[in-house]
Design a protein around this motif. Structure first.
Motif, PDB file in Angstrom:
ATOM      1  N   ASN A 163      39.139  78.335  48.564  1.00 28.31           N
ATOM      2  CA  ASN A 163      38.643  78.721  49.877  1.00 28.31           C
ATOM      3  C   ASN A 163      39.763  78.639  50.920  1.00 28.31           C
ATOM      4  O   ASN A 163      40.802  78.016  50.701  1.00 28.31           O
ATOM      5  CB  ASN A 163      37.479  77.813  50.277  1.00 28.31           C
ATOM      6  CG  ASN A 163      36.589  78.406  51.346  1.00 28.31           C
ATOM      7  OD1 ASN A 163      36.891  79.460  51.903  1.00 28.31           O
ATOM      8  ND2 ASN A 163      35.494  77.738  51.647  1.00 28.31           N
ATOM      9  N   TRP A 182      28.574  80.696  40.736  1.00 30.39           N
ATOM     10  CA  TRP A 182      28.004  79.569  41.496  1.00 30.39           C
ATOM     11  C   TRP A 182      28.915  79.176  42.660  1.00 30.39           C
ATOM     12  O   TRP A 182      28.431  78.802  43.725  1.00 30.39           O
ATOM     13  CB  TRP A 182      27.756  78.399  40.558  1.00 30.39           C
ATOM     14  CG  TRP A 182      28.997  77.737  40.051  1.00 30.39           C
ATOM     15  CD1 TRP A 182      29.576  76.606  40.522  1.00 30.39           C
ATOM     16  CD2 TRP A 182      29.833  78.178  38.979  1.00 30.39           C
ATOM     17  NE1 TRP A 182      30.711  76.305  39.812  1.00 30.39           N
ATOM     18  CE2 TRP A 182      30.891  77.243  38.861  1.00 30.39           C
ATOM     19  CE3 TRP A 182      29.798  79.250  38.104  1.00 30.39           C
ATOM     20  CZ2 TRP A 182      31.901  77.370  37.898  1.00 30.39           C
ATOM     21  CZ3 TRP A 182      30.795  79.375  37.139  1.00 30.39           C
ATOM     22  CH2 TRP A 182      31.834  78.458  37.051  1.00 30.39           C
ATOM     23  N   LYS A 183      30.208  79.280  42.467  1.00 28.77           N
ATOM     24  CA  LYS A 183      31.130  78.937  43.546  1.00 28.77           C
ATOM     25  C   LYS A 183      31.208  80.049  44.587  1.00 28.77           C
ATOM     26  O   LYS A 183      31.353  79.784  45.778  1.00 28.77           O
ATOM     27  CB  LYS A 183      32.514  78.635  42.970  1.00 28.77           C
ATOM     28  CG  LYS A 183      32.524  77.391  42.107  1.00 28.77           C
ATOM     29  CD  LYS A 183      33.914  76.902  41.797  1.00 28.77           C
ATOM     30  CE  LYS A 183      33.848  75.579  41.039  1.00 28.77           C
ATOM     31  NZ  LYS A 183      35.180  75.015  40.757  1.00 28.77           N
ATOM     32  N   ALA A 196      28.709  81.904  45.335  1.00 28.23           N
ATOM     33  CA  ALA A 196      27.462  81.776  46.099  1.00 28.23           C
ATOM     34  C   ALA A 196      27.636  80.810  47.252  1.00 28.23           C
ATOM     35  O   ALA A 196      27.097  81.018  48.350  1.00 28.23           O
ATOM     36  CB  ALA A 196      26.327  81.326  45.181  1.00 28.23           C
ATOM     37  N   GLU A 197      28.418  79.765  47.035  1.00 22.29           N
ATOM     38  CA  GLU A 197      28.685  78.803  48.112  1.00 22.29           C
ATOM     39  C   GLU A 197      29.496  79.450  49.232  1.00 22.29           C
ATOM     40  O   GLU A 197      29.284  79.159  50.415  1.00 22.29           O
ATOM     41  CB  GLU A 197      29.439  77.602  47.548  1.00 22.29           C
ATOM     42  CG  GLU A 197      28.632  76.781  46.550  1.00 22.29           C
ATOM     43  CD  GLU A 197      29.447  75.667  45.926  1.00 22.29           C
ATOM     44  OE1 GLU A 197      30.665  75.581  46.231  1.00 22.29           O
ATOM     45  OE2 GLU A 197      28.891  74.889  45.129  1.00 22.29           O
ATOM     46  N   PHE A 238      29.488  82.694  50.048  1.00 24.34           N
ATOM     47  CA  PHE A 238      28.588  83.594  50.777  1.00 24.34           C
ATOM     48  C   PHE A 238      27.670  82.805  51.721  1.00 24.34           C
ATOM     49  O   PHE A 238      27.382  83.253  52.836  1.00 24.34           O
ATOM     50  CB  PHE A 238      27.752  84.418  49.793  1.00 24.34           C
ATOM     51  CG  PHE A 238      28.474  85.594  49.201  1.00 24.34           C
ATOM     52  CD1 PHE A 238      28.656  86.763  49.939  1.00 24.34           C
ATOM     53  CD2 PHE A 238      28.983  85.541  47.920  1.00 24.34           C
ATOM     54  CE1 PHE A 238      29.319  87.850  49.403  1.00 24.34           C
ATOM     55  CE2 PHE A 238      29.652  86.621  47.367  1.00 24.34           C
ATOM     56  CZ  PHE A 238      29.830  87.785  48.108  1.00 24.34           C
ATOM     57  N   GLU A 239      27.225  81.655  51.281  1.00 24.52           N
ATOM     58  CA  GLU A 239      26.353  80.835  52.108  1.00 24.52           C
ATOM     59  C   GLU A 239      27.128  80.235  53.282  1.00 24.52           C
ATOM     60  O   GLU A 239      26.625  80.194  54.417  1.00 24.52           O
ATOM     61  CB  GLU A 239      25.733  79.718  51.265  1.00 24.52           C
ATOM     62  CG  GLU A 239      24.813  78.779  52.038  1.00 24.52           C
ATOM     63  CD  GLU A 239      23.594  79.471  52.608  1.00 24.52           C
ATOM     64  OE1 GLU A 239      23.079  78.993  53.654  1.00 24.52           O
ATOM     65  OE2 GLU A 239      23.152  80.496  52.032  1.00 24.52           O
ATOM     66  N   GLN A 240      28.337  79.769  53.024  1.00 23.09           N
ATOM     67  CA  GLN A 240      29.139  79.158  54.084  1.00 23.09           C
ATOM     68  C   GLN A 240      29.442  80.141  55.207  1.00 23.09           C
ATOM     69  O   GLN A 240      29.420  79.779  56.383  1.00 23.09           O
ATOM     70  CB  GLN A 240      30.456  78.630  53.502  1.00 23.09           C
ATOM     71  CG  GLN A 240      31.394  78.037  54.541  1.00 23.09           C
ATOM     72  CD  GLN A 240      32.706  77.562  53.942  1.00 23.09           C
ATOM     73  OE1 GLN A 240      32.846  77.458  52.718  1.00 23.09           O
ATOM     74  NE2 GLN A 240      33.682  77.278  54.783  1.00 23.09           N
ATOM     75  N   TYR A 241      29.718  81.393  54.837  1.00 21.59           N
ATOM     76  CA  TYR A 241      30.099  82.394  55.839  1.00 21.59           C
ATOM     77  C   TYR A 241      28.982  83.415  56.074  1.00 21.59           C
ATOM     78  O   TYR A 241      29.242  84.591  56.332  1.00 21.59           O
ATOM     79  CB  TYR A 241      31.369  83.119  55.387  1.00 21.59           C
ATOM     80  CG  TYR A 241      32.564  82.202  55.212  1.00 21.59           C
ATOM     81  CD1 TYR A 241      33.165  81.584  56.307  1.00 21.59           C
ATOM     82  CD2 TYR A 241      33.095  81.952  53.947  1.00 21.59           C
ATOM     83  CE1 TYR A 241      34.268  80.750  56.147  1.00 21.59           C
ATOM     84  CE2 TYR A 241      34.197  81.121  53.774  1.00 21.59           C
ATOM     85  CZ  TYR A 241      34.772  80.523  54.881  1.00 21.59           C
ATOM     86  OH  TYR A 241      35.869  79.697  54.731  1.00 21.59           O
ATOM     87  N   LYS A 242      27.764  82.967  55.966  1.00 26.28           N
ATOM     88  CA  LYS A 242      26.613  83.863  56.152  1.00 26.28           C
ATOM     89  C   LYS A 242      26.713  84.567  57.514  1.00 26.28           C
ATOM     90  O   LYS A 242      26.998  83.937  58.539  1.00 26.28           O
ATOM     91  CB  LYS A 242      25.308  83.076  56.077  1.00 26.28           C
ATOM     92  CG  LYS A 242      24.053  83.932  56.159  1.00 26.28           C
ATOM     93  CD  LYS A 242      22.801  83.074  56.096  1.00 26.28           C
ATOM     94  CE  LYS A 242      22.662  82.412  54.740  1.00 26.28           C
ATOM     95  NZ  LYS A 242      21.366  81.670  54.641  1.00 26.28           N
ATOM     96  N   PRO A 292      25.110  88.207  47.170  1.00 20.70           N
ATOM     97  CA  PRO A 292      24.181  88.126  48.306  1.00 20.70           C
ATOM     98  C   PRO A 292      24.471  89.162  49.381  1.00 20.70           C
ATOM     99  O   PRO A 292      23.561  89.577  50.098  1.00 20.70           O
ATOM    100  CB  PRO A 292      24.393  86.701  48.832  1.00 20.70           C
ATOM    101  CG  PRO A 292      24.907  85.931  47.661  1.00 20.70           C
ATOM    102  CD  PRO A 292      25.735  86.893  46.888  1.00 20.70           C
ATOM    103  N   SER A 293      25.713  89.562  49.521  1.00 23.98           N
ATOM    104  CA  SER A 293      26.092  90.593  50.491  1.00 23.98           C
ATOM    105  C   SER A 293      26.982  91.618  49.796  1.00 23.98           C
ATOM    106  O   SER A 293      27.735  91.276  48.871  1.00 23.98           O
ATOM    107  CB  SER A 293      26.846  89.985  51.681  1.00 23.98           C
ATOM    108  OG  SER A 293      26.031  89.073  52.380  1.00 23.98           O
TER     109      SER A 293
END
Length: 333
Positions: free
Chosen positions: A214, A262-263, A265-266, A268-272, A298-299
């Motif tokens: 990241n 899985w990583k 996904a984290e 995408f969630e962090q920078y939603k 997700p995006s």
């Protein structure tokens, strides 16, 4: 530590722990780009010295040989060797990754599919120098897309590491876990001596392989996330630092298959709420872009890179520089 030191330290630690290391390729003793120097030769005699065979009295043996100019024969032999020495690290390195197409039969018939067809396991490592750097069509691409197309059912690992620590841990991981899968690594050319492509002792001694790296230099509010892999990260990083674009996160995917969903996904969630892009230097119909289409993220991802091409590269340095600058600029526009 630079790339060469990270690589040699991986071999040294494995040898010291009793794991034999075998490496074969057209110019592996010195390294095609004069970075490895695993075998030192006296100018006025035939005498050779291999530092990695002089670590401890109880160490395992490093076997490293420059091979004949036949990728098909050399890779085929090393594949067979790897199946009979599960306790050792067996590596075949292409002089340029492009040349591995001379061994395509071995790759298709054995490396990618032997486990599925015959239950035959191999921990063979393929090092394929790869990167668009203004060189000609036969010295620019290890055809990353071909290996990704052959991936299914966790049959192979495909990596494009961006740090010496990533390579160090990937090599050690290959022997330290309790199963065997071939590993294909898009290894670098210019990054061998890039001033920012370095790792610390702590990165090696205390860290572990990171499938995704990241961005830590970002604002609280990120407007765009640029995913990338391998060498182009440093071009994008230079553009980010030059323009002070701290509202753009540049995220490296070190392992392209199995893709660490899985990583991601984290991330995408962090920078939603941000825009998500994929940047690559290979033409659109090559590289990683089409491989990513098989996944439901997700995006949606927006493509940043060269247009499709029948050739891996133009071979004109000015055109390369212009296209590369356009890719970097598009990451922050």
């Amino acid at each position: 530590f630079d790339w060469a030191m990270g690589e040699l330290l991986a071999y040294a630690t494995l040898l010291a722990e009793g794991h034999p290391v075998r490496m074969v390729g057209q110019d592996v003793e010195r390294g095609t780009f004069s970075h490895r120097h695993a075998v030192i030769k006296k100018e006025d005699s035939e005498q050779e010295y291999a530092p990695l065979n002089n670590l401890t009295e109880s160490q395992a043996k490093l076997s490293i040989f420059n091979s004949l100019l036949s990728e098909y024969a050399a890779l085929g032999y090393e594949y067979g060797y790897s199946t009979s020495t599960p306790n050792g690290l067996t590596i075949w390195e292409a002089q340029f990754g492009d040349f591995s197409n001379g061994a395509q039969i071995i790759i298709d018939q054995f490396i990618a599919s032997a486990e599925a067809k015959w239950g035959k396991f191999s921990g063979l490592v393929m090092l394929l120098p790869h990167g668009q750097e203004g060189q000609g069509p036969e010295h620019s691409s290890a055809r990353l897309e071909r290996y990704l197309q052959l991936c299914a059912g966790s049959n192979m690992q495909v990596l494009n590491c961006s740090t010496p620590a990533s390579l160090f841990h990937a090599m050690r991981r290959q022997l330290k876990r309790d199963f065997q899968v071939p590993m294909v690594i898009m290894s670098p050319k210019s990054l061998l001596r890039h001033p920012k492509c370095v790792s610390t002792m702590a990165d090696l001694s205390e860290g572990m392989f990171q499938e995704v790296i990241n961005d830590t230099q970002v604002d609280k509010k990120v407007r765009r996330v640029v995913f990338c892999t391998g060498k182009i990260y440093y071009d994008i990083l230079a553009g980010k630092e030059a323009g002070n674009h701290s509202d753009v996160a540049v995220v490296r995917i070190e392992q392209l298959y199995p893709l660490p969903e899985w990583k991601l996904a984290e991330i995408f969630e962090q920078y939603k709420g941000a825009e998500f892009c994929w940047a690559q230097e290979e033409p659109k119909n090559q590289g990683t872009w089409l491989h990513l289409a098989r996944y439901d993220f997700p995006s949606a991802l927006r493509y940043i890179g060269r247009k499709s091409s029948a050739s891996p590269a133009t071979g004109y340095k000015k055109i390369y520089d212009k296209e590369q600058a356009e890719i970097v600029a598009a990451c922050f526009a």
